[in-house]
Structure formats: C-alpha cells, structure tokens
Design an enzyme around this catalytic site. Structure first.
Site, PDB file in Angstrom:
ATOM      1  N   ARG A  57       0.809  -1.233   0.000  1.00  0.00           N
ATOM      2  CA  ARG A  57       0.000   0.000   0.000  1.00  0.00           C
ATOM      3  C   ARG A  57       0.833   1.270   0.000  1.00  0.00           C
ATOM      4  O   ARG A  57       0.431   2.249  -0.635  1.00  0.00           O
ATOM      5  CB  ARG A  57      -1.063  -0.034   1.100  1.00  0.00           C
ATOM      6  CG  ARG A  57      -0.671   0.127   2.493  1.00  0.00           C
ATOM      7  CD  ARG A  57      -1.392  -0.830   3.415  1.00  0.00           C
ATOM      8  NE  ARG A  57      -0.655  -2.090   3.410  1.00  0.00           N
ATOM      9  CZ  ARG A  57      -1.202  -3.265   3.170  1.00  0.00           C
ATOM     10  NH1 ARG A  57      -2.478  -3.360   2.938  1.00  0.00           N
ATOM     11  NH2 ARG A  57      -0.464  -4.354   3.156  1.00  0.00           N
ATOM     12  N   THR A  58       1.966   1.297   0.659  1.00  0.00           N
ATOM     13  CA  THR A  58       2.735   2.547   0.689  1.00  0.00           C
ATOM     14  C   THR A  58       3.235   2.879  -0.724  1.00  0.00           C
ATOM     15  O   THR A  58       3.078   3.996  -1.208  1.00  0.00           O
ATOM     16  CB  THR A  58       3.919   2.435   1.676  1.00  0.00           C
ATOM     17  OG1 THR A  58       3.413   2.022   2.941  1.00  0.00           O
ATOM     18  CG2 THR A  58       4.625   3.755   1.840  1.00  0.00           C
ATOM     19  N   LYS A  86      26.249  -3.508  -6.281  1.00  0.00           N
ATOM     20  CA  LYS A  86      27.625  -3.458  -6.819  1.00  0.00           C
ATOM     21  C   LYS A  86      28.511  -2.619  -5.916  1.00  0.00           C
ATOM     22  O   LYS A  86      29.616  -2.231  -6.284  1.00  0.00           O
ATOM     23  CB  LYS A  86      27.619  -2.848  -8.222  1.00  0.00           C
ATOM     24  CG  LYS A  86      26.852  -3.650  -9.249  1.00  0.00           C
ATOM     25  CD  LYS A  86      26.959  -2.957 -10.609  1.00  0.00           C
ATOM     26  CE  LYS A  86      26.133  -3.651 -11.666  1.00  0.00           C
ATOM     27  NZ  LYS A  86      26.067  -2.838 -12.901  1.00  0.00           N
ATOM     28  N   ARG A 107      12.022   3.844   0.336  1.00  0.00           N
ATOM     29  CA  ARG A 107      11.989   2.922   1.484  1.00  0.00           C
ATOM     30  C   ARG A 107      13.244   2.068   1.420  1.00  0.00           C
ATOM     31  O   ARG A 107      13.635   1.601   0.347  1.00  0.00           O
ATOM     32  CB  ARG A 107      10.747   2.040   1.415  1.00  0.00           C
ATOM     33  CG  ARG A 107      10.786   0.905   2.434  1.00  0.00           C
ATOM     34  CD  ARG A 107       9.505   0.104   2.483  1.00  0.00           C
ATOM     35  NE  ARG A 107       8.428   0.855   3.110  1.00  0.00           N
ATOM     36  CZ  ARG A 107       7.259   0.321   3.441  1.00  0.00           C
ATOM     37  NH1 ARG A 107       7.018  -0.960   3.185  1.00  0.00           N
ATOM     38  NH2 ARG A 107       6.325   1.052   4.019  1.00  0.00           N
ATOM     39  N   HIS A 135       8.384   6.229   9.833  1.00  0.00           N
ATOM     40  CA  HIS A 135       7.482   6.083   8.683  1.00  0.00           C
ATOM     41  C   HIS A 135       6.508   7.274   8.739  1.00  0.00           C
ATOM     42  O   HIS A 135       5.339   7.132   9.081  1.00  0.00           O
ATOM     43  CB  HIS A 135       6.734   4.752   8.820  1.00  0.00           C
ATOM     44  CG  HIS A 135       6.041   4.274   7.594  1.00  0.00           C
ATOM     45  ND1 HIS A 135       5.772   5.082   6.512  1.00  0.00           N
ATOM     46  CD2 HIS A 135       5.541   3.049   7.272  1.00  0.00           C
ATOM     47  CE1 HIS A 135       5.147   4.368   5.586  1.00  0.00           C
ATOM     48  NE2 HIS A 135       4.991   3.137   6.022  1.00  0.00           N
TER      49      HIS A 135
HETATM   50  C1  NCD Z   1       4.090  -1.026   7.804  1.00  0.00           C
HETATM   51  C2  NCD Z   1       5.561  -0.823   7.495  1.00  0.00           C
HETATM   52  O1  NCD Z   1       6.028  -1.143   6.403  1.00  0.00           O
HETATM   53  O2  NCD Z   1       6.214  -0.306   8.381  1.00  0.00           O
HETATM   54  N1  NCD Z   1       3.301  -1.128   6.699  1.00  0.00           N
HETATM   55  C3  NCD Z   1       2.914  -0.008   6.037  1.00  0.00           C
HETATM   56  O3  NCD Z   1       3.705   0.735   5.506  1.00  0.00           O
HETATM   57  N2  NCD Z   1       1.605   0.263   5.997  1.00  0.00           N
HETATM   58  C4  NCD Z   1       3.828  -1.974   8.887  1.00  0.00           C
HETATM   59  C5  NCD Z   1       4.348  -3.375   8.791  1.00  0.00           C
HETATM   60  O4  NCD Z   1       5.038  -3.749   7.841  1.00  0.00           O
HETATM   61  O5  NCD Z   1       4.037  -4.143   9.712  1.00  0.00           O
END
Ligand code: NCD
Length: 337
Positions: A57-58, A86, A107, A135
């Site tokens: 989803r992110t 590399k 990320r 986050h």
């Molecule tokens: C979370 C994350 O990636 O930190 N998910 C998200 O981005 N909605 C939570 C998780 O992975 O448990």
C-alpha cells in the site's frame, strides 16, 4: 516548517500547525481521490518511487497519489536489481537518481538510510520507511484517520486514550505515530507488548516529558479497557535475527470480536497499519471484525492517498493551483463500499 522543496524524513520536523496544514490540504484532495474531479497540476513532473523493502500500500498509494495530481511515476524496486548491490553508496545513488526526477519517495531497510540518500539528493525526498526507525507518511495518515474517527464521535485528539499493541520495539509506524501524537495535549498511551518488544525508552521518555501519561503492560485484557483507539501491529519478523525468535512472539496478542466485546468500549476505533499477519499462528487482528463499524483499517488505507497527495502538493508547492487546473472526469465513477 517551510514545505516547498523540503525533505520529509521524520515526524520530528513538524509542529502541530504543520500537521494541521497537511490535514487541511488532504481534505481538499477528496474530490480528486474520489474521481469526482481530475487535475493535471503536476503535468510533466516525474516521481522516483524507490522501494528497497517489500511494500504494497505505501508504494502503490504514493504512486497513485502522484498520478492523481497528473504526474508520472518511475518505479525502482528490489535492491538486488539496483547498483547498490555493486557497492554503490547511497550518496552516489541519491545524487544520480535526483537528476532523473522532480521528487523521490524511498523505502530502505536501514535506519537513517533515507536521510543519507536525501543529503545527496537535489530534489525533495520523502521517507517511506527506513528500517525500524520512522514512517512519517504512515503516521500522518494514521493521525488523520484518528482525527476523523474521533470527530464522528464528538471527540478530539487532545485528551484521547490510545493503546498500541504488538511489536513496539521494531515497529516504525508506532515510533512515528507516538512522536506525532505527542504534539497534542494530555494523551494517555497504553503500550501493550512483550517486555522484550517494548517501545524504545527514548520515545517513552519523550512522551512523558511532553506531559502525556504512559502505561506499559504485558497484559492485553487490562490494557484494552477504556481506550478511544486501539492500534495493533504485526510482529516485524524481518527485523529479528532469526524466524524462530520472531515466532516466540507471534500470536501472543490477538484481537477478535469476542475479546473486543468483552474488554473494549463499545465504539473503540480499531486500527492497524497493515499488512496484518493473517496466518493461523499470528492473526493479530481477526477477520471476524471485518464488518465491525469501528474497524478503521480500510479507511486508513483510503486516507493514505489523500495525505500523500497533500505531501506532494505542499513539497512541490502546487496546493493553491490544483482547483485552477481541474475538471470533471469522463468516466463512470461511482464506488461500491
Ligand atoms: C508497515 C511498514 O512497512 O512499516 N506497513 C505499512 O507501511 N503500511 C507496517 C508493517 O510492515 O508491519
């Protein structure tokens, strides 16, 4: 803070007024996210969506948010397929990739990595999760959801009672969310986790210093009583040294309809950043709550688009121009809920 051109790396950048500004812009995105109107305000802009850790989803909602503003998205996923394998530094990668886009969402599994990348970047970088650290966009969408849910119950963020449950040590969403909530007044935090997976002391200290009440417990039943919000999290298996170690904690805290009915207030809001671990031995949030009106998890995911659109509109400084370049959409847009 000044949004245009800013990197968004940590919730500690924000004052309460900044959060309110983001929420105000997020509200104004509703007609576009709901496909009642469309805008091309970011026509020609390119977003680099760089995900070096699993994400559904992110990644997709950041991409979709950029598309909804009329911009284009370039995806880079999988660390193995990039030059980082590399031996290229994050600095070099940041310098290079920022020449190919107008804004970057990133990320990465290491704490601090996105900030390191951002130091080399010539364009704004938005942190979509740096290891167990932070986050920020998730915390913003969580708090935006909390605000809406409480408003429908004639309540405010100030003075609310929130329980956070699960892996509070490794969970970056609860780290960012609690720091963000700390900008408000007189909140009661009940932190429910195994001792070994407790919220980092520095965060607990910070909450207390800002005048909030913090209760830490391993007892879910007593911890669940008298909360406005319960926020569940997954055991962050990927942050443990081995899977058997993570397995020690999976399934320890579970919320289902019968526990909810027995211990929670009748309209306590149920939240989870998702993904929930639905495997039998974990199942921290049971499917038997799926039809419950207080289950806000899919409202969180929908709100994620609004909040991420707001972050793009503010950092690229187009929030005042959106309506000017907007029109009705041509296609059938009614949604089934
Ligand atoms: C979370 C994350 O990636 O930190 N998910 C998200 O981005 N909605 C939570 C998780 O992975 O448990």
């Amino acid at each position: 803070m000044r949004f245009p051109g800013a990197h968004i790396l940590s919730v500690t950048q924000f004052e309460r007024a900044d959060v309110e500004r983001i929420f105000e812009v997020a509200d104004s995105m509703r007609p576009y996210a709901h496909r009642e109107r469309m805008t091309k305000v970011l026509d020609g802009a390119i977003m680099g969506n760089m995900f070096f850790e699993p994400s559904t989803r992110t990644r997709v909602s950041f991409g979709c948010a950029f598309n909804l503003l009329g911009g284009e998205v370039r995806e880079t996923t999988d660390i193995k397929a990039s030059s980082l394998t590399k031996g290229e530094s994050l600095y070099d990668t940041g310098r290079v990739m920022s020449g190919y886009s107008d804004i970057i969402v990133m990320r990465h599994p290491q704490a601090g990595s996105v900030a390191e990348f951002a130091r080399a970047s010539r364009v704004p970088v938005l942190n979509a999760g740096d290891g167990p650290n932070e986050h920020p966009s998730q915390a913003l969408l969580d708090l935006y959801t909390i605000k809406k849910e409480l408003k429908s119950r004639q309540q405010n963020i100030d003075g609310m009672h929130i329980a956070m449950i699960g892996d509070l040590k490794h969970g970056r969403t609860v780290h960012s969310l609690s720091k963000l909530v700390s900008l408000y007044e007189k909140v009661k935090f009940t932190l429910i986790s195994p001792k070994e997976l407790a919220m980092p002391d520095t965060i607990v200290e910070h909450l207390r210093q800002r005048g909030h009440e913090v209760v830490e417990t391993e007892d879910m039943e007593t911890g669940l009583v008298s909360n406005d919000i319960v926020y569940l999290t997954r055991i962050q298996e990927e942050r443990f040294a081995s899977k058997p170690e993570a397995d020690l904690y999976r399934g320890r805290f579970r919320l289902n309809r019968s526990i909810y009915t027995q211990y929670c207030q009748p309209n306590t809001v149920i939240m989870h950043p998702l993904p929930r671990d639905s495997r039998e031995d974990a199942n921290e949030l049971d499917n038997d709550l799926n039809q419950h009106p207080s289950l806000a998890i899919f409202r969180q995911t929908d709100n994620g688009v609004l909040v991420r659109m707001a972050l793009f509109a503010l950092t690229l400084d187009v929030s005042e121009q959106i309506d000017k370049s907007s029109r009705e959409v041509n296609w059938y847009t009614e949604r089934r809920f």
